[in-house]
Design a protein around this motif. Structure first.
Motif, mmCIF file in Angstrom:
data_model
loop_
_atom_site.group_PDB
_atom_site.id
_atom_site.type_symbol
_atom_site.label_atom_id
_atom_site.label_comp_id
_atom_site.label_asym_id
_atom_site.label_seq_id
_atom_site.Cartn_x
_atom_site.Cartn_y
_atom_site.Cartn_z
ATOM 1 N N MET A 112 4.442 9.982 -9.899
ATOM 2 C CA MET A 112 5.830 9.868 -9.472
ATOM 3 C C MET A 112 6.311 11.149 -8.801
ATOM 4 S SD MET A 112 8.306 7.637 -9.482
ATOM 5 C CE MET A 112 7.661 6.481 -10.706
ATOM 6 N N VAL A 113 5.884 12.301 -9.322
ATOM 7 C CA VAL A 113 6.406 13.575 -8.824
ATOM 8 C C VAL A 113 5.358 14.394 -8.077
ATOM 9 C CG1 VAL A 113 8.251 13.744 -10.525
ATOM 10 C CG2 VAL A 113 5.983 14.614 -11.104
ATOM 11 N N ARG A 114 4.218 13.797 -7.811
ATOM 12 C CA ARG A 114 3.236 14.510 -6.995
ATOM 13 C C ARG A 114 3.584 14.317 -5.523
ATOM 14 N NH1 ARG A 114 -0.332 16.559 -10.378
ATOM 15 N NH2 ARG A 114 -1.107 15.370 -12.169
ATOM 16 N N PRO A 115 3.294 15.319 -4.678
ATOM 17 C CA PRO A 115 3.602 15.207 -3.250
ATOM 18 C C PRO A 115 2.857 14.047 -2.595
ATOM 19 C CG PRO A 115 3.084 17.475 -3.859
ATOM 20 C CD PRO A 115 2.734 16.624 -5.043
ATOM 21 N N LEU A 116 3.398 13.568 -1.479
ATOM 22 C CA LEU A 116 2.768 12.460 -0.761
ATOM 23 C C LEU A 116 1.355 12.820 -0.325
ATOM 24 C CD1 LEU A 116 5.765 11.345 1.499
ATOM 25 C CD2 LEU A 116 4.940 10.245 -0.588
ATOM 26 N N ALA A 164 0.833 -1.204 0.000
ATOM 27 C CA ALA A 164 0.000 0.000 0.000
ATOM 28 C C ALA A 164 0.868 1.254 0.000
ATOM 29 C CB ALA A 164 -0.936 -0.005 1.211
ATOM 30 N N THR A 165 1.982 1.198 0.727
ATOM 31 C CA THR A 165 2.942 2.302 0.705
ATOM 32 C C THR A 165 4.144 1.846 -0.095
ATOM 33 O OG1 THR A 165 2.240 3.113 2.873
ATOM 34 C CG2 THR A 165 4.388 3.838 2.083
ATOM 35 N N HIS A 166 4.321 2.427 -1.259
ATOM 36 C CA HIS A 166 5.415 2.036 -2.140
ATOM 37 C C HIS A 166 6.759 2.409 -1.508
ATOM 38 C CE1 HIS A 166 7.958 1.940 -5.767
ATOM 39 N NE2 HIS A 166 7.009 1.186 -6.312
ATOM 40 N N LEU A 167 7.801 1.675 -1.849
ATOM 41 C CA LEU A 167 9.135 1.965 -1.337
ATOM 42 C C LEU A 167 9.518 3.418 -1.578
ATOM 43 C CD1 LEU A 167 11.912 0.876 -0.195
ATOM 44 C CD2 LEU A 167 12.595 0.675 -2.595
ATOM 45 N N LEU A 168 9.178 3.965 -2.740
ATOM 46 C CA LEU A 168 9.555 5.342 -3.052
ATOM 47 C C LEU A 168 8.869 6.339 -2.115
ATOM 48 C CD1 LEU A 168 9.565 5.337 -6.960
ATOM 49 C CD2 LEU A 168 11.502 5.064 -5.389
ATOM 50 N N GLY A 226 -1.348 12.203 -2.846
ATOM 51 C CA GLY A 226 -1.483 10.845 -3.356
ATOM 52 C C GLY A 226 -0.351 10.412 -4.265
ATOM 53 N N GLY A 227 0.720 11.203 -4.331
ATOM 54 C CA GLY A 227 1.847 10.846 -5.177
ATOM 55 C C GLY A 227 2.916 10.072 -4.435
ATOM 56 N N LEU A 228 4.034 9.817 -5.109
ATOM 57 C CA LEU A 228 5.145 9.075 -4.514
ATOM 58 C C LEU A 228 6.202 10.004 -3.938
ATOM 59 C CD1 LEU A 228 5.562 6.201 -7.135
ATOM 60 C CD2 LEU A 228 4.451 6.114 -4.901
ATOM 61 N N GLY A 229 6.042 11.297 -4.143
ATOM 62 C CA GLY A 229 6.881 12.253 -3.438
ATOM 63 C C GLY A 229 8.260 12.489 -4.006
ATOM 64 N N MET A 230 8.509 12.048 -5.245
ATOM 65 C CA MET A 230 9.817 12.318 -5.835
ATOM 66 C C MET A 230 9.953 13.811 -6.167
ATOM 67 S SD MET A 230 11.426 9.380 -5.921
ATOM 68 C CE MET A 230 10.680 9.225 -4.282
#
Length: 566
Positions: free
Chosen positions: A285-289, A250-254, A292-296
């Motif tokens: 990929m580049v949306r903030p946590l 549910a929480t990706h490594l990234l 709902g993004g992965l925070g890159m």
């Protein structure tokens, strides 16, 4: 040391073995008071080994030798006043330590930092430095991920390089590989379930990020990232091929890594960046946590590269096929990507999603990089004429620009794929493996032997080229472009919805508007008049250029940056 399935573990210290005691959750421990900085050691797991420490900080004898105790506190840093660099508004310069200079060391690279300062870049991005087989490698065959390649200068060498970069005002981004380990010297299997048991990608076995025992495996990789940022004062990480990270949690490594790095940034008081290499064209990929993004912080953007390359080179083979025509370049300059849900002929399916609302600085774009040069059979670079036009568009675009070493002066040195595997079967099969990897890319594959030392030596930059007029002239063009980008806020504005592009129906010219500033390029073989209002030419790649009430008169294969009269 973590070895959850082991029944007996011994610590081998300078040839003497001692039994370790089991602890809860698969850990083993032994106190060795006499061990000190430089002490050689390894682990014997159920009679096998001794193996290097999975978290070895130093491998002084290479990947098949013992680990060595390394005390981070022994190094005295001189970058106390360094407050870090934000990726926004920055220009990145990618380099490979082994070929950046003739000596191929961190120490030798320090001697060239003044060149980068004068060029005007803000970050140095270093290809992977983890230990690899033999003495030469791109770095993506790394093992012992917590250590530093001794050929380059080891842990102290890397620290000295980062320290010197900070003294010169340059941030450092380190390329790390978490989607696979190299095929040679990988001794993680005896220790625990580090791998999932299936081929995660073309390059190797999938890392176990979501199966039994994966909690500790995830901490292994996150801890590695934290080490570089904390103990080596690195300013950011480029994460190799994150699309090959197999993680169904549910929480990706990234996302987990992003949280940890954000916390570390608060602790050290400087910005820390995470840049993902991803071919998914997924804006999450580049949306903030919290969105709902992965925070890159950012991601590499292949679509910009492909569109620029096709426009300035005319190549349309392989994945370049979708990018033919200036209308595709216009789309990526205004939308960030070409494939935003439409059909990709190379993949033979729909691909990507729109990057609506994503600022351009979150997309790292380039005209050349190690992959796009090195994955060509001859490792050939773009000619000077193409570099002039491509750099003019790249360095005035809304994205975070990245250059590849030697590009700024049009280096004649190829950047070939090279390796130095110890095992005969790996050495002998490397060339065939590379050819198989790029089947369907449209190349007639006639490449030098990757295992031949000459292939590596040919790839080293020849700095003496800067004494030649043509190379010096191109360097000045790059310097002027970067200086203009930093002088005019319009050119670094990351808002894609404010970029406007006009193209010639005949496919000869393109005009990109950056607020009141326009960038006009004539890609045709004849002089052309581009419909631009009268004003001032700020910078031009070639003479003669004239701007009047009839428009901008551009020579063939040239580019100019103008500010129309108000």
């Amino acid at each position: 040391m973590w070895a959850p399935k082991a029944t007996a573990v011994d610590l081998d210290v300078e040839g003497a073995r001692r039994a370790m005691s089991p602890l809860p959750d698969g850990w083993w421990a032994l106190d060795v008071p006499e061990a000190a900085h430089g002490t050689r050691y390894g682990y014997v797991v159920d009679g096998g080994g001794p193996y290097p420490d999975p978290r070895s900080r130093r491998q002084p004898e290479g990947i098949f030798g013992p680990s060595a105790v390394y005390d981070h506190d022994r190094y005295t840093w001189s970058d106390d006043e360094w407050t870090g660099r934000d990726l926004r508004g920055a220009v990145i310069y990618e380099l490979h330590i082994g070929t950046f200079t003739q000596d191929g060391t961190f120490e030798a690279a320090v001697d060239r930092l003044e060149h980068l300062v004068e060029l005007g870049v803000d970050f140095v991005e270093v290809m992977p430095v983890a230990p690899v087989p033999g003495g030469r490698n791109w770095g993506y065959d790394g093992v012992d991920l917590y250590a530093v390649n001794e050929t380059y200068g080891g842990p102290d060498g890397l620290k000295s390089f980062v320290d010197a970069c900070h003294r010169h005002g340059l941030g450092v981004i380190l390329d790390v590989v978490y989607n696979h380990l190299g095929p040679s010297g990988n001794f993680l299997h005896p220790f625990g379930p580090y791998f999932s048991g299936f081929a995660g990608s073309y390059w190797g076995e999938a890392v176990n990020l979501d199966g039994p025992g994966s909690d500790e495996v995830r901490r292994y990789f996150i801890g590695n990232a934290i080490q570089w940022l904390r103990d080596y004062h690195i300013d950011g990480l480029r994460l190799d091929a994150v699309h090959a990270l197999h993680d169904k949690r549910a929480t990706h490594l990234l996302a987990e890594l992003s949280e940890e790095v954000d916390a570390l940034a608060c602790a050290v008081g400087r910005p820390l960046s995470l840049i993902a290499e991803s071919d998914l064209n997924d804006p999450r990929m580049v949306r903030p946590l919290d969105a709902g993004g992965l925070g890159m912080t950012a991601q590499w953007n292949d679509d910009v590269h492909h569109a620029l390359h096709t426009a300035v080179s005319g190549e349309t083979h392989g994945y370049y096929g979708d990018f033919a025509g200036l209308h595709t370049l216009a789309k990526v300059l205004t939308s960030g990507v070409l494939h935003d849900g439409g059909y990709s002929s190379f993949r033979q399916r729909a691909h990507g999603s729109p990057y609506t609302g994503v600022p351009g600085h979150r997309l790292v774009a380039c005209l050349q990089n190690h992959d796009q040069i090195g994955n060509r059979p001859a490792g050939d670079r773009l000619p000077h004429s193409a570099l002039k036009l491509g750099a003019g568009l790249l360095l005035t675009s809304p994205f975070t620009p990245m250059l590849f070493m030697g590009e700024e002066w049009g280096s004649r040195s190829p950047f070939l794929f090279f390796s130095d595997h110890v095992e005969p079967h790996l050495r002998e099969s490397e060339g065939g493996r590379r050819e198989t990897e790029f089947e369907g890319f449209g190349y007639s594959w006639e490449a030098p032997d990757p295992s031949d030392e000459g292939t590596f030596l040919m790839s080293k930059l020849d700095w003496s080229e800067l004494k030649e007029e043509a190379h010096w002239s191109l360097l000045c063009w790059y310097r002027d472009l970067i200086a203009l980008r930093k002088a005019l806020p319009e050119l670094s504005d990351p808002r894609l919805d404010r970029v406007r592009v006009e193209t010639d129906p005949a496919g000869e010219w393109l005009v990109m508007w950056r607020g009141p500033v326009c960038v006009a390029v004539n890609l045709g073989g004849e002089s052309a008049t581009v419909p631009v209002p009268a004003g001032t030419v700020l910078l031009a790649s070639d003479d003669p250029v004239s701007l009047n009430e009839h428009g901008l008169r551009l020579p063939a294969q040239s580019l100019a940056i103008c500010r129309p009269a108000s």
